[in-house]
Design a protein around this motif. Structure first.
Motif, PDB file in Angstrom:
ATOM      1  N   ARG A  70       0.844  -1.213   0.000  1.00 19.77           N
ATOM      2  CA  ARG A  70       0.000   0.000   0.000  1.00 19.77           C
ATOM      3  C   ARG A  70       0.872   1.254   0.000  1.00 19.77           C
ATOM      4  NH1 ARG A  70      -5.295  -0.747   0.871  1.00 19.77           N
ATOM      5  NH2 ARG A  70      -5.961  -2.776   1.645  1.00 19.77           N
ATOM      6  N   GLU A  71       1.925   1.219   0.794  1.00 23.61           N
ATOM      7  CA  GLU A  71       2.821   2.381   0.899  1.00 23.61           C
ATOM      8  C   GLU A  71       3.480   2.674  -0.456  1.00 23.61           C
ATOM      9  OE1 GLU A  71       6.463   1.894   3.392  1.00 23.61           O
ATOM     10  OE2 GLU A  71       5.761   3.684   4.409  1.00 23.61           O
ATOM     11  N   GLU A  72       3.889   1.599  -1.137  1.00 26.93           N
ATOM     12  CA  GLU A  72       4.536   1.785  -2.441  1.00 26.93           C
ATOM     13  C   GLU A  72       3.564   2.402  -3.448  1.00 26.93           C
ATOM     14  OE1 GLU A  72       7.696  -1.179  -3.192  1.00 26.93           O
ATOM     15  OE2 GLU A  72       6.772  -1.323  -5.166  1.00 26.93           O
ATOM     16  N   ASN A  73       2.309   1.947  -3.409  1.00 31.52           N
ATOM     17  CA  ASN A  73       1.299   2.519  -4.319  1.00 31.52           C
ATOM     18  C   ASN A  73       1.089   3.997  -4.041  1.00 31.52           C
ATOM     19  OD1 ASN A  73       0.833   0.138  -5.664  1.00 31.52           O
ATOM     20  ND2 ASN A  73      -0.802  -0.511  -4.291  1.00 31.52           N
ATOM     21  N   VAL A  74       0.994   4.337  -2.768  1.00 30.39           N
ATOM     22  CA  VAL A  74       0.747   5.740  -2.384  1.00 30.39           C
ATOM     23  C   VAL A  74       1.939   6.604  -2.805  1.00 30.39           C
ATOM     24  CG1 VAL A  74       0.587   7.267  -0.377  1.00 30.39           C
ATOM     25  CG2 VAL A  74      -0.899   5.282  -0.541  1.00 30.39           C
ATOM     26  N   ILE A  75       3.141   6.110  -2.570  1.00 31.87           N
ATOM     27  CA  ILE A  75       4.323   6.915  -2.925  1.00 31.87           C
ATOM     28  C   ILE A  75       4.433   7.041  -4.444  1.00 31.87           C
ATOM     29  CG2 ILE A  75       6.868   6.898  -2.858  1.00 31.87           C
ATOM     30  CD1 ILE A  75       6.612   6.286   0.094  1.00 31.87           C
ATOM     31  N   ASN A  76       4.117   5.985  -5.150  1.00 34.33           N
ATOM     32  CA  ASN A  76       4.121   6.089  -6.615  1.00 34.33           C
ATOM     33  C   ASN A  76       3.130   7.161  -7.081  1.00 34.33           C
ATOM     34  OD1 ASN A  76       4.650   5.534  -9.325  1.00 34.33           O
ATOM     35  ND2 ASN A  76       3.003   4.020  -9.414  1.00 34.33           N
ATOM     36  N   ASP A  77       1.931   7.155  -6.516  1.00 37.11           N
ATOM     37  CA  ASP A  77       0.911   8.137  -6.930  1.00 37.11           C
ATOM     38  C   ASP A  77       1.312   9.561  -6.533  1.00 37.11           C
ATOM     39  OD1 ASP A  77      -0.512   6.001  -7.840  1.00 37.11           O
ATOM     40  OD2 ASP A  77      -1.964   5.983  -6.193  1.00 37.11           O
ATOM     41  N   GLY A 109       9.724   3.624   7.016  1.00 38.57           N
ATOM     42  CA  GLY A 109      10.226   2.415   6.363  1.00 38.57           C
ATOM     43  C   GLY A 109      10.140   2.459   4.848  1.00 38.57           C
ATOM     44  N   SER A 110       9.668   3.567   4.309  1.00 36.25           N
ATOM     45  CA  SER A 110       9.438   3.621   2.854  1.00 36.25           C
ATOM     46  C   SER A 110      10.732   3.455   2.059  1.00 36.25           C
ATOM     47  CB  SER A 110       8.738   4.929   2.467  1.00 36.25           C
ATOM     48  OG  SER A 110       9.513   6.014   2.894  1.00 36.25           O
ATOM     49  N   VAL A 111      11.856   3.875   2.634  1.00 33.45           N
ATOM     50  CA  VAL A 111      13.128   3.796   1.894  1.00 33.45           C
ATOM     51  C   VAL A 111      13.632   2.365   1.738  1.00 33.45           C
ATOM     52  CG1 VAL A 111      13.913   6.125   2.503  1.00 33.45           C
ATOM     53  CG2 VAL A 111      14.487   4.190   3.998  1.00 33.45           C
ATOM     54  N   LYS A 112      12.990   1.410   2.420  1.00 38.75           N
ATOM     55  CA  LYS A 112      13.415   0.014   2.241  1.00 38.75           C
ATOM     56  C   LYS A 112      13.201  -0.440   0.805  1.00 38.75           C
ATOM     57  CE  LYS A 112      11.521  -2.802   5.168  1.00 38.75           C
ATOM     58  NZ  LYS A 112      11.081  -3.658   6.287  1.00 38.75           N
ATOM     59  N   SER A 113      12.229   0.147   0.146  1.00 36.19           N
ATOM     60  CA  SER A 113      11.916  -0.243  -1.230  1.00 36.19           C
ATOM     61  C   SER A 113      12.766   0.548  -2.211  1.00 36.19           C
ATOM     62  CB  SER A 113      10.429   0.020  -1.486  1.00 36.19           C
ATOM     63  OG  SER A 113      10.202   0.350  -2.843  1.00 36.19           O
ATOM     64  N   GLU A 133      12.230   0.780  -5.349  1.00 42.54           N
ATOM     65  CA  GLU A 133      11.321   1.536  -6.226  1.00 42.54           C
ATOM     66  C   GLU A 133      10.980   2.877  -5.579  1.00 42.54           C
ATOM     67  OE1 GLU A 133      11.005  -1.751  -5.786  1.00 42.54           O
ATOM     68  OE2 GLU A 133      11.546  -2.220  -7.871  1.00 42.54           O
ATOM     69  N   ASN A 134      10.666   2.843  -4.293  1.00 38.10           N
ATOM     70  CA  ASN A 134      10.363   4.105  -3.609  1.00 38.10           C
ATOM     71  C   ASN A 134      11.553   5.044  -3.668  1.00 38.10           C
ATOM     72  OD1 ASN A 134       7.795   3.341  -2.877  1.00 38.10           O
ATOM     73  ND2 ASN A 134       8.341   2.735  -0.791  1.00 38.10           N
ATOM     74  N   ARG A 135      12.741   4.508  -3.390  1.00 39.45           N
ATOM     75  CA  ARG A 135      13.930   5.386  -3.386  1.00 39.45           C
ATOM     76  C   ARG A 135      14.126   6.012  -4.769  1.00 39.45           C
ATOM     77  NH1 ARG A 135      16.212   0.979  -0.790  1.00 39.45           N
ATOM     78  NH2 ARG A 135      17.935   0.645  -2.229  1.00 39.45           N
ATOM     79  N   ALA A 160      13.936  10.739  -8.183  1.00 40.04           N
ATOM     80  CA  ALA A 160      13.692  11.239  -9.543  1.00 40.04           C
ATOM     81  C   ALA A 160      12.666  12.366  -9.582  1.00 40.04           C
ATOM     82  CB  ALA A 160      13.216  10.091 -10.431  1.00 40.04           C
ATOM     83  N   ARG A 161      11.791  12.398  -8.593  1.00 36.26           N
ATOM     84  CA  ARG A 161      10.612  13.270  -8.743  1.00 36.26           C
ATOM     85  C   ARG A 161      10.564  14.431  -7.762  1.00 36.26           C
ATOM     86  NH1 ARG A 161       6.330   8.218  -9.313  1.00 36.26           N
ATOM     87  NH2 ARG A 161       7.120   7.420 -11.288  1.00 36.26           N
ATOM     88  N   GLY A 162      11.655  14.672  -7.073  1.00 38.61           N
ATOM     89  CA  GLY A 162      11.645  15.816  -6.152  1.00 38.61           C
ATOM     90  C   GLY A 162      12.939  15.959  -5.390  1.00 38.61           C
ATOM     91  N   ILE A 163      12.938  16.912  -4.484  1.00 35.33           N
ATOM     92  CA  ILE A 163      14.090  17.151  -3.619  1.00 35.33           C
ATOM     93  C   ILE A 163      13.864  16.342  -2.350  1.00 35.33           C
ATOM     94  CG2 ILE A 163      15.365  18.905  -2.320  1.00 35.33           C
ATOM     95  CD1 ILE A 163      14.077  20.970  -4.251  1.00 35.33           C
ATOM     96  N   VAL A 164      14.831  15.510  -1.998  1.00 42.11           N
ATOM     97  CA  VAL A 164      14.653  14.644  -0.834  1.00 42.11           C
ATOM     98  C   VAL A 164      15.456  15.191   0.344  1.00 42.11           C
ATOM     99  CG1 VAL A 164      14.838  12.300   0.069  1.00 42.11           C
ATOM    100  CG2 VAL A 164      14.381  12.658  -2.372  1.00 42.11           C
TER     101      VAL A 164
END
Ligand code: S3P
Length: 169
Positions: free
Chosen positions: A62-69, A83-87, A89-91, A96-100
């Motif tokens: 679910r978290e990956e879907n939300v971050i993708n959207d 924990g989102s950075v574990k993925s 794909e999320n990283r 790619a899409r903003g300033i982290v």
């Protein structure tokens, strides 16, 4: 900052991502999102329920879907779950899409900020310090890998940290 690029806040539980994110969004006139809140809105249930019923793996999907959207939005401030950075794909999507911005803090501050909180399933344990230490060891290199900027949040207020971030951008 010439144009309103997305700002993504990463870091551990209790780093202040949501509070600082709200200040940032308010001052920059940008929309604020918190990935956990979006998951709760979409499921109609709280994060603990998602962990109980679907397990951590279900929550991460679910978290990956939300971050993708959300990373496909323009000009938002997003507080991500710790924990989102574990993925990978999320990283990749965050980079790619903003300033982290990595909000860094101490285990003491994390414990103090999450102490009375019953919302974080990973901290429903008798040994929260050990859990936070183990997570830090695993994840701090990932926060560093994905970060454009690193900001300490342990010795100043959320408002001051937000102003510091605005000056850096
Ligand atoms: C988690 C952090 C939490 C939430 C979930 C799992 C983690 O978000 O996503 O409880 O794995 O570190 P916060 O970082 O906003 O507390």
């Amino acid at each position: 900052m010439a144009e309103k690029r997305n700002i993504f806040l990463v870091g551990p539980m209790g780093a202040g991502k949501s509070t600082i994110g709200r200040h940032l969004a308010q001052q920059l006139h940008m929309e604020f999102f918190d990935s956990d809140s979006v998951i709760e809105d979409r499921t109609g249930a709280d994060i603990s329920w998602v962990f109980d019923v679907e397990g951590e793996d279900g929550f991460r999907v679910r978290e990956e879907n939300v971050i993708n959207d959300l990373t496909q939005e323009q000009g938002i401030v997003l507080a991500t779950g710790g924990g989102s950075v574990k993925s990978k794909e999320n990283r990749n999507r965050l980079s790619a899409r903003g300033i982290v911005v990595y909000l860094e803090t101490t285990i003491e501050k994390q414990l103090a900020r999450t102490q009375r909180d019953k919302k974080r399933p990973l901290l429903q344990t008798d040994t929260p310090r050990e859990v936070l230490e183990a997570l830090a060891e695993e994840r701090n290199p990932l926060y560093e890998e994905v970060a454009d900027y690193v900001v300490r949040t342990d010795d100043q207020s959320a408002k001051v940290v937000a102003n510091q971030i605005i000056k850096m951008l």
